[in-house]
Design an enzyme around this catalytic site. Structure first.
Site, PDB file in Angstrom:
ATOM      1  N   CYS A 149     -65.106  27.956 -41.373  1.00 13.70           N
ATOM      2  CA  CYS A 149     -65.539  29.246 -40.825  1.00 13.70           C
ATOM      3  C   CYS A 149     -64.702  30.388 -41.383  1.00 13.70           C
ATOM      4  O   CYS A 149     -65.220  31.363 -41.921  1.00 13.70           O
ATOM      5  CB  CYS A 149     -65.470  29.231 -39.301  1.00 13.70           C
ATOM      6  N   HIS A 150     -63.371  30.298 -41.224  1.00 11.88           N
ATOM      7  CA  HIS A 150     -62.513  31.402 -41.667  1.00 11.88           C
ATOM      8  C   HIS A 150     -61.338  30.933 -42.510  1.00 11.88           C
ATOM      9  O   HIS A 150     -60.373  31.654 -42.680  1.00 11.88           O
ATOM     10  CB  HIS A 150     -62.031  32.219 -40.476  1.00 11.88           C
TER      11      HIS A 150
END
Lengths: 185, 406
Positions: A149-150
């Site tokens: 995701c990040h």
């Protein structure tokens, strides 16, 4: 006379009998409303049947060395890794003081069971599930897990090494009921 | 005292200039809404009805968070609310008994209107909107009773939806449409849940119209005469205080039932899961529908029975014209007053008949009761307006009080 006594008391406090009645009525109304709101809000918390699902038992002997599996606990994935000696060594030679969330590998596993690493598989950044269970998944720069995701990188002890996540992957409460059976929760 | 305005006062005035909501509230239910000074406690039940609607909406929203509208899960999800959800038993008992108390309050509100002639000119539209609210309540109550998917839920839904099969020609098609299938089943439950959630908000809209229509002529009063401005007092604080006191008494009674007798008004059969293959030997609707159920069963013809049942409510739309007397309050109508109580007693008797098997004495009584219900409305009321001699009306609300003081 009762009325006279009231008048005197009112003078002393700078309050009238009507003020007193108004304030007590409003106070009682507020207490009543609070007593009604409390059960309504409380009903949104986990119910008894949800709480009763709070433990999960599984057989750990089926996890081969080098293998990582996912167990479901409270609706969340729990990573169970059977680490190789190389992975354990990599996790232990790190200088703990340089870590963002300093924690020794030894406190993240059970004594004499340090090949088994058990983690809540939820990234401490914003709750995605990091990759790294399958051999051909990305494992991040430190051979552990990588959150797509990040971009948080976790090492072979599940500790945060790089990226936005603030904390290490959480180690859930668990115990070995026998050499092969583990209960999480 | 300083004449300088505080920052709060300035902020309030800034906002009020753009959206005069406090001004609006003050005129609706505050110091600028004049109300006759002689209202008795029967005038408390309008605000109590609004309170019950709020209770139903709030408890209902929290029930909906834990309810599953599916035939295989609905019954169990309600049992889970009762056993596992924190305070789920309290919220559900508040909701199920709340329906009964909502109807108790509204029935008293309606009967107060009938006794004091609140439906007469110039309040006919106010009365109409009240009937619409009542119809919406009946629909909401029925839809909600189906949701727990017990035996009474299922068979109640079957019987009530089958009422529409009495419509000549298209009856069967209408019922299939209502069901979304060929029997009461999952599609029926789904849509009943959706509509049960929707209708209370329709009722809120109707209440706005009801209060609006109330504010045009202002409230009626126990004397039934038009109140002069000198005989009116502001709603706030006088009637707010009176309503709050009445609310306190009401809440004690309501929660006594919720805590100590939560199933006294319910049917134990609804704790048995719905079985589409077996009708219980004795089906009864909830108590608040019983008089109308008795009217339905009193008539040995399917179409006419349904027509009579719906007609018994719809006829209320023309009540302001069926009652030909110009005198509003029954206090000044000695003959009407007797017939009012007979009408009420008759309605209660019909209610009892509705709870019994439709045979023998209850059937005979429900036929007499049905006859009397319509006879009262269609014959007695119009004739009474012509033949009855009302007592002399006081010139103003304060006049009889001032006279007594002399």
């Amino acid at each position: 006379m009762a009325n006279t006594a009231h008048a005197h008391a009112a003078d002393a406090a700078g309050e009238t009998r009507r003020d007193f009645l108004l304030h007590t009525t409003v106070a009682m109304g507020a207490v009543g409303a609070g007593m009604m709101v409390w059960p309504l809000i409380s009903s949104m918390n986990p119910a008894a049947d949800t709480l009763s699902l709070s433990t999960t038992e599984f057989n750990i002997s089926g996890v081969a060395e080098g293998q990582r599996i996912i167990v479901v606990w409270r609706g969340k994935p729990v990573f169970v890794a059977h680490r190789t000696p190389a992975e354990i060594e990599a996790a232990r030679k790190v200088d703990v003081s340089e870590l963002r969330d300093p924690q020794k590998d030894e406190v993240r596993v059970k004594k004499d069971k340090d090949q088994y690493l058990i983690l809540v598989g939820v990234c401490t950044h914003l709750g995605c599930i990091p990759l790294g269970i399958k051999a051909n998944d990305p494992h991040g720069d430190f051979g552990g897990w990588f959150c797509p995701c990040h971009g948080s990188h976790y090492d072979t002890s599940g500790r945060i090494r790089k990226g936005p996540a603030p904390l290490n992957l959480e180690v859930p409460e668990y115990q070995f009921l026998s050499d092969t059976t583990v209960r999480i929760g | 005292m300083s004449t300088e305005k505080s920052i709060w006062r300035k902020a309030y005035e800034w906002h009020e200039e753009r959206l005069p909501i406090v001004h609006w509230l003050d005129h609706s239910l505050g110091t600028k809404y004049p109300v006759p000074r002689n209202l008795n406690y029967w005038w408390n039940f309008g605000s109590l009805a609004m309170f019950m609607l709020a209770v139903m909406i709030f408890s209902g929203i929290f029930l909906a968070m834990n309810y599953t509208p599916h035939v295989t899960l609905a019954f169990d999800s309600v049992e889970r609310i009762m056993r596992d959800v924190n305070f789920g038993w309290l919220i559900r008992y508040m909701h199920s008994n709340g329906a009964s108390f909502f109807f108790i309050v509204v029935y008293i509100h309606i009967l107060r209107g009938m006794y004091y002639g609140s439906y007469k000119a110039p309040r006919e539209v106010l009365w109409w909107i009240g009937i619409l609210i009542y119809l919406a309540m009946m629909a909401t109550g029925f839809l909600g009773y189906v949701l727990p998917w017990g035996q009474m839920s299922f068979w109640g839904a079957t019987v009530i939806t089958n009422l529409f099969s009495a419509i000549p020609g298209v009856g069967k098609a209408v019922v299939t449409l209502l069901w979304g299938g060929f029997s009461v089943d999952n599609p029926t439950l789904n849509r009943f849940f959706a509509l049960h959630y929707l209708l209370p908000f329709v009722i809120i809209g109707l209440i706005f119209l009801h209060i609006w229509a109330l504010h045009v002529p202002g409230a009626n009063n126990p004397l039934g005469i038009d109140a002069a401005p000198a005989d009116k007092i502001p709603f706030f604080p006088y009637y707010v205080a009176k309503d709050v006191f009445g609310l306190g008494v009401f809440v004690v009674i309501y929660f006594t039932v919720v805590f100590w007798f939560p199933n006294i008004l319910g049917d134990p059969l609804n704790y048995v899961k719905a079985n589409p293959l077996q009708t219980p030997p004795h089906i009864v609707p909830e108590w608040y529908y019983l008089p109308f159920y008795a009217i339905l069963r009193a008539i040995p013809n399917k179409l006419l029975g349904v027509v009579a049942m719906f007609g018994s409510i719809l006829i209320m739309f023309v009540l302001p014209w069926l009652d030909t007397s110009r005198v509003r309050s029954a206090n000044f109508r000695p003959v009407y007053r007797v017939f009012f109580w007979v009408f009420l007693l008759n309605a209660v008797t019909l209610g009892w008949c509705g709870s019994q098997l439709a045979e023998g004495l209850p059937l005979i009584l429900s036929r007499i009761g049905t006859f009397w219900y319509f006879f009262h409305l269609l014959v007695i009321l119009p004739v009474l307006g012509w033949v009855e001699t009302p007592k002399p009306l006081p010139a103003s609300i304060s006049q009889p009080v001032m006279k007594a003081a002399e």
